[in-house]
Design a protein around this motif. Structure first.
Motif, mmCIF file in Angstrom:
data_model
loop_
_atom_site.group_PDB
_atom_site.id
_atom_site.type_symbol
_atom_site.label_atom_id
_atom_site.label_comp_id
_atom_site.label_asym_id
_atom_site.label_seq_id
_atom_site.Cartn_x
_atom_site.Cartn_y
_atom_site.Cartn_z
ATOM 1 N N VAL A 25 124.296 27.673 32.581
ATOM 2 C CA VAL A 25 123.180 27.394 31.666
ATOM 3 C C VAL A 25 122.857 25.901 31.722
ATOM 4 C CG1 VAL A 25 122.378 27.478 29.277
ATOM 5 C CG2 VAL A 25 123.867 29.291 30.165
ATOM 6 N N PRO A 26 121.604 25.528 32.022
ATOM 7 C CA PRO A 26 121.282 24.097 32.142
ATOM 8 C C PRO A 26 121.295 23.392 30.797
ATOM 9 C CG PRO A 26 119.297 25.424 32.374
ATOM 10 C CD PRO A 26 120.444 26.382 32.327
ATOM 11 N N GLY A 27 121.647 22.107 30.833
ATOM 12 C CA GLY A 27 121.650 21.286 29.635
ATOM 13 C C GLY A 27 122.945 20.515 29.498
ATOM 14 N N LEU A 28 122.823 19.212 29.188
ATOM 15 C CA LEU A 28 124.003 18.369 29.111
ATOM 16 C C LEU A 28 124.940 18.812 27.993
ATOM 17 C CD1 LEU A 28 125.525 15.871 30.108
ATOM 18 C CD2 LEU A 28 124.115 14.489 28.573
ATOM 19 N N ALA A 29 124.390 19.162 26.830
ATOM 20 C CA ALA A 29 125.249 19.574 25.715
ATOM 21 C C ALA A 29 125.984 20.875 26.037
ATOM 22 C CB ALA A 29 124.411 19.731 24.448
ATOM 23 N N VAL A 30 125.307 21.799 26.683
ATOM 24 C CA VAL A 30 125.955 23.050 27.086
ATOM 25 C C VAL A 30 127.105 22.758 28.051
ATOM 26 C CG1 VAL A 30 125.623 25.271 28.245
ATOM 27 C CG2 VAL A 30 123.844 24.384 26.737
ATOM 28 N N ALA A 31 126.852 21.859 29.011
ATOM 29 C CA ALA A 31 127.894 21.488 29.969
ATOM 30 C C ALA A 31 129.065 20.825 29.263
ATOM 31 C CB ALA A 31 127.319 20.563 31.033
ATOM 32 N N HIS A 32 128.779 19.947 28.299
ATOM 33 C CA HIS A 32 129.873 19.309 27.557
ATOM 34 C C HIS A 32 130.665 20.332 26.749
ATOM 35 C CE1 HIS A 32 128.218 14.905 27.665
ATOM 36 N NE2 HIS A 32 128.846 15.255 28.768
ATOM 37 N N ASN A 33 129.985 21.314 26.185
ATOM 38 C CA ASN A 33 130.707 22.354 25.451
ATOM 39 C C ASN A 33 131.611 23.162 26.373
ATOM 40 O OD1 ASN A 33 129.694 21.647 22.958
ATOM 41 N ND2 ASN A 33 128.042 23.156 22.980
ATOM 42 N N ARG A 34 131.157 23.391 27.596
ATOM 43 C CA ARG A 34 132.036 24.057 28.570
ATOM 44 C C ARG A 34 133.243 23.186 28.862
ATOM 45 N NH1 ARG A 34 132.978 28.917 29.354
ATOM 46 N NH2 ARG A 34 130.722 29.273 29.288
ATOM 47 N N GLY A 35 133.047 21.888 28.937
ATOM 48 C CA GLY A 35 134.174 20.986 29.141
ATOM 49 C C GLY A 35 135.152 21.030 27.986
ATOM 50 N N ILE A 36 134.638 21.119 26.759
ATOM 51 C CA ILE A 36 135.523 21.230 25.594
ATOM 52 C C ILE A 36 136.384 22.478 25.706
ATOM 53 C CG2 ILE A 36 135.570 21.512 23.082
ATOM 54 C CD1 ILE A 36 132.865 20.031 23.003
ATOM 55 N N ALA A 37 135.786 23.587 26.127
ATOM 56 C CA ALA A 37 136.539 24.839 26.256
ATOM 57 C C ALA A 37 137.599 24.761 27.335
ATOM 58 C CB ALA A 37 135.571 25.984 26.551
ATOM 59 N N PHE A 45 122.585 7.725 9.674
ATOM 60 C CA PHE A 45 121.554 8.298 10.526
ATOM 61 C C PHE A 45 121.052 7.352 11.610
ATOM 62 C CE2 PHE A 45 121.250 10.612 6.437
ATOM 63 C CZ PHE A 45 121.670 11.856 6.919
ATOM 64 N N THR A 46 121.492 6.089 11.611
ATOM 65 C CA THR A 46 121.183 5.183 12.719
ATOM 66 C C THR A 46 122.259 5.341 13.790
ATOM 67 O OG1 THR A 46 122.304 3.442 11.491
ATOM 68 C CG2 THR A 46 119.903 3.486 11.384
ATOM 69 N N ALA A 47 122.376 6.558 14.308
ATOM 70 C CA ALA A 47 123.491 6.894 15.198
ATOM 71 C C ALA A 47 123.452 6.121 16.504
ATOM 72 C CB ALA A 47 123.484 8.394 15.481
ATOM 73 N N GLY A 48 122.271 5.640 16.907
ATOM 74 C CA GLY A 48 122.185 4.897 18.154
ATOM 75 C C GLY A 48 122.975 3.609 18.150
ATOM 76 N N SER A 49 123.303 3.087 16.965
ATOM 77 C CA SER A 49 124.089 1.853 16.896
ATOM 78 C C SER A 49 125.574 2.104 17.077
ATOM 79 C CB SER A 49 123.858 1.153 15.552
ATOM 80 O OG SER A 49 124.321 1.959 14.480
ATOM 81 N N GLY A 104 119.917 17.280 24.291
ATOM 82 C CA GLY A 104 120.479 16.686 25.504
ATOM 83 C C GLY A 104 119.576 16.789 26.710
ATOM 84 N N THR A 105 119.895 15.984 27.719
ATOM 85 C CA THR A 105 119.207 16.017 29.001
ATOM 86 C C THR A 105 119.265 17.420 29.584
ATOM 87 O OG1 THR A 105 119.873 13.725 29.382
ATOM 88 C CG2 THR A 105 119.145 14.974 31.292
ATOM 89 N N GLY A 106 118.170 17.838 30.212
ATOM 90 C CA GLY A 106 118.125 19.170 30.788
ATOM 91 C C GLY A 106 117.553 20.221 29.863
ATOM 92 N N THR A 107 117.158 19.815 28.633
ATOM 93 C CA THR A 107 116.500 20.707 27.685
ATOM 94 C C THR A 107 115.163 20.097 27.281
ATOM 95 O OG1 THR A 107 117.311 19.703 25.634
ATOM 96 C CG2 THR A 107 118.794 21.245 26.766
ATOM 97 N N PRO A 108 114.280 20.879 26.649
ATOM 98 C CA PRO A 108 113.020 20.291 26.160
ATOM 99 C C PRO A 108 113.224 19.202 25.112
ATOM 100 C CG PRO A 108 112.833 22.685 26.287
ATOM 101 C CD PRO A 108 114.277 22.356 26.540
ATOM 102 N N ALA A 109 114.398 19.139 24.491
ATOM 103 C CA ALA A 109 114.681 18.081 23.512
ATOM 104 C C ALA A 109 114.873 16.729 24.172
ATOM 105 C CB ALA A 109 115.911 18.437 22.690
ATOM 106 N N ARG A 110 115.273 16.704 25.442
ATOM 107 C CA ARG A 110 115.380 15.509 26.272
ATOM 108 C C ARG A 110 116.575 14.606 25.954
ATOM 109 N NH1 ARG A 110 110.263 14.639 28.811
ATOM 110 N NH2 ARG A 110 111.323 12.981 29.969
ATOM 111 N N GLY A 111 117.242 14.785 24.818
ATOM 112 C CA GLY A 111 118.352 13.902 24.468
ATOM 113 C C GLY A 111 118.854 14.208 23.072
ATOM 114 N N GLY A 112 119.626 13.259 22.515
ATOM 115 C CA GLY A 112 120.083 13.377 21.146
ATOM 116 C C GLY A 112 121.403 14.080 20.956
ATOM 117 N N ASP A 113 122.008 14.591 22.021
ATOM 118 C CA ASP A 113 123.270 15.336 21.889
ATOM 119 C C ASP A 113 124.402 14.445 21.398
ATOM 120 O OD1 ASP A 113 122.597 14.283 24.499
ATOM 121 O OD2 ASP A 113 124.545 14.991 25.190
ATOM 122 N N ASP A 114 124.489 13.226 21.925
ATOM 123 C CA ASP A 114 125.540 12.310 21.486
ATOM 124 C C ASP A 114 125.307 11.851 20.050
ATOM 125 O OD1 ASP A 114 123.246 10.952 22.294
ATOM 126 O OD2 ASP A 114 124.308 9.349 23.354
#
Length: 436
Positions: A159-171, A254-258, A283-293
């Motif tokens: 399944v494409p998407g950085l967050a999905v890939a990271h979740n697979r890594g967690i598993a 909520f200023t998570a970028g810092s 995350g990258t690879g989804t229409p959201a484009r980012g924000g997973d971290d």
């Protein structure tokens, strides 16, 4: 725009100031006689500052850069050239078993460079997991199997998407701490130790982040990005505690970028699974484009755990080189910001009142970032810095357009991954069925 050579300067090495070009390990010679140099300055081995200076042809680069570094630090009241502003951290006798997760897709050449640096870490107990995300070829599998063998664990996530890939890594991971970095970094040999040591001494720590500096400044796009912020979060260790919100930060948390960036972060494994991992619609690879971290950082803090930023945990990042990459990045930053805020609203509705109270100020803060870039001021001052090359206004407009599109992108991505189980829950369910 001419290339700026990237270097490291050990200001107080055993033989005086020592300069080498290119990020360690490896490094290399200067690519030409003279020119502009961007240097990481180390004091007693620890990252202390960055400086930019022009080395005249025929001059000794080490002498010129060292003089600039001493002048810069002498004007910084937080530093003393005899004593560091912070005592060197004591490495615990036992560091936690750590899993490093690297998600990648069709970038085997870059991945090999990253894996070589990760396998050279001085941490005594870690594993390395590569998650091949929606691969189109066998290039990543072939690289891992043929070059690294049992030293690197390979797992495929269709399944494409950085967050999905990271979740697979967690598993897949078996470490008490799970660290994440990207396939386009070179990790300092001390990176993993510095990033994870606080988990051994602070049971309330849920997340740690570290310093990200540019590995190359060869193109206009790379220099502009670093000149106007880059990924660096400074050279001061900071701890964020939800029980004691930082003074002067009314938008916290909520200023998570810092807090840090996804190319350099680690989590206590139990905490990461407890918060549900990364939102697969970000995350990258989804229409959201980012924000997973960003979503993960806020989730850790709002669950009552602390987050720590340490500049001793250093990775060198290969910024994207082309102008098209930079425009996509600007749009993606804006989209990822509002996508993550939307994810917080959808998945953690109890935070809605606090978020709504702070949302107007938060959006104003985001707009001020782009205004600051346009006005100048960033991580690479001087001859090729913000003053001579202001952030193009159309990139700021793209970022703001991305901010408007982020919520819709998140909604689209959420529909695509609806019903997708968390992979570690999926594994637990299989184990239960097998036991029955």
């Amino acid at each position: 725009m001419d290339e700026i050579q990237v270097a490291e300067l050990d200001l107080d090495g055993p033989d005086g100031a020592v300069l080498h070009f290119g990020p360690a390990p490896g490094g290399g010679p200067p690519v030409r006689d003279g020119g502009d140099v961007y240097a990481l300055v180390r004091l007693r081995g620890r990252p202390a500052a960055t400086v930019v200076c022009r080395v005249p042809p025929g001059e000794d680069p080490a002498r010129v850069v060292a003089a600039t570094a001493r002048a810069t630090l002498a004007h910084d009241l937080t530093y003393d050239l005899t004593y560091d502003r912070e005592p060197a951290p004591v490495i615990p006798a036992e560091l936690p078993r750590t899993s490093i997760v690297v998600a990648t897709r069709e970038r085997a050449d870059q991945l090999a460079r990253a894996l070589d640096s990760l396998l050279a870490q001085d941490h005594p107990d870690f594993e390395l997991v590569v998650v091949d995300n929606a691969p189109a070829t066998s290039a990543t599998y072939d690289l891992v199997a043929n070059k690294y063998g049992e030293r690197v664990r390979y797992v495929r996530e269709p399944v494409p998407g950085l967050a999905v890939a990271h979740n697979r890594g967690i598993a897949t991971a078996d470490g008490a701490v799970i660290a994440f970095t990207d396939d386009d970094v070179i990790a300092d040999p001390h990176w993993l130790t510095a990033l994870t040591m606080s988990f051994a001494t602070d049971p309330g720590l849920g997340c740690a982040t570290g310093l990200i500096l540019p590995a190359r400044l060869r193109t206009t796009a790379q220099i502009l990005l670093e000149s106007h912020g880059g990924f660096a979060k400074g050279f001061t260790t900071r701890q964020y505690d939800p029980a004691h919100p930082p003074a002067g930060e009314p938008l916290f948390p909520f200023t998570a970028g810092s807090f840090g960036s996804g190319a350099n972060m680690a989590f206590r494994a139990t905490v990461l699974r407890e918060i549900g991992g990364f939102d697969p619609a970000t995350g990258t690879g989804t229409p959201a484009r980012g924000g997973d971290d960003l979503y993960a950082f806020v989730s850790v803090l709002t669950a009552g755990h602390r987050l720590r930023y340490t500049p001793d945990a250093l990775v060198w990042h290969h910024h994207r080189e082309s102008w098209r990459d930079l425009t996509n990045q600007a749009y993606g930053y804006g989209a990822g910001l509002t996508a993550y805020l939307t994810a917080v609203l959808v998945r953690r509705p109890a935070l809605l009142p606090a978020l709504l109270r702070k949302l107007p100020a938060g959006l104003a803060h985001a707009r001020s970032i782009t205004a600051h870039r346009e006005a100048g001021g960033g991580a690479v001052p001087g001859a090729h810095g913000a003053q001579d090359h202001p952030w193009p206004r159309h990139l700021s407009r793209l970022e703001r357009r991305g901010m408007l599109a982020g919520p819709l992108g998140y909604a689209k991505a959420r529909r695509r991954v609806r019903g997708l189980p968390l992979p570690w829950n999926e594994r637990s369910e299989r184990n239960e069925r097998n036991e029955r």
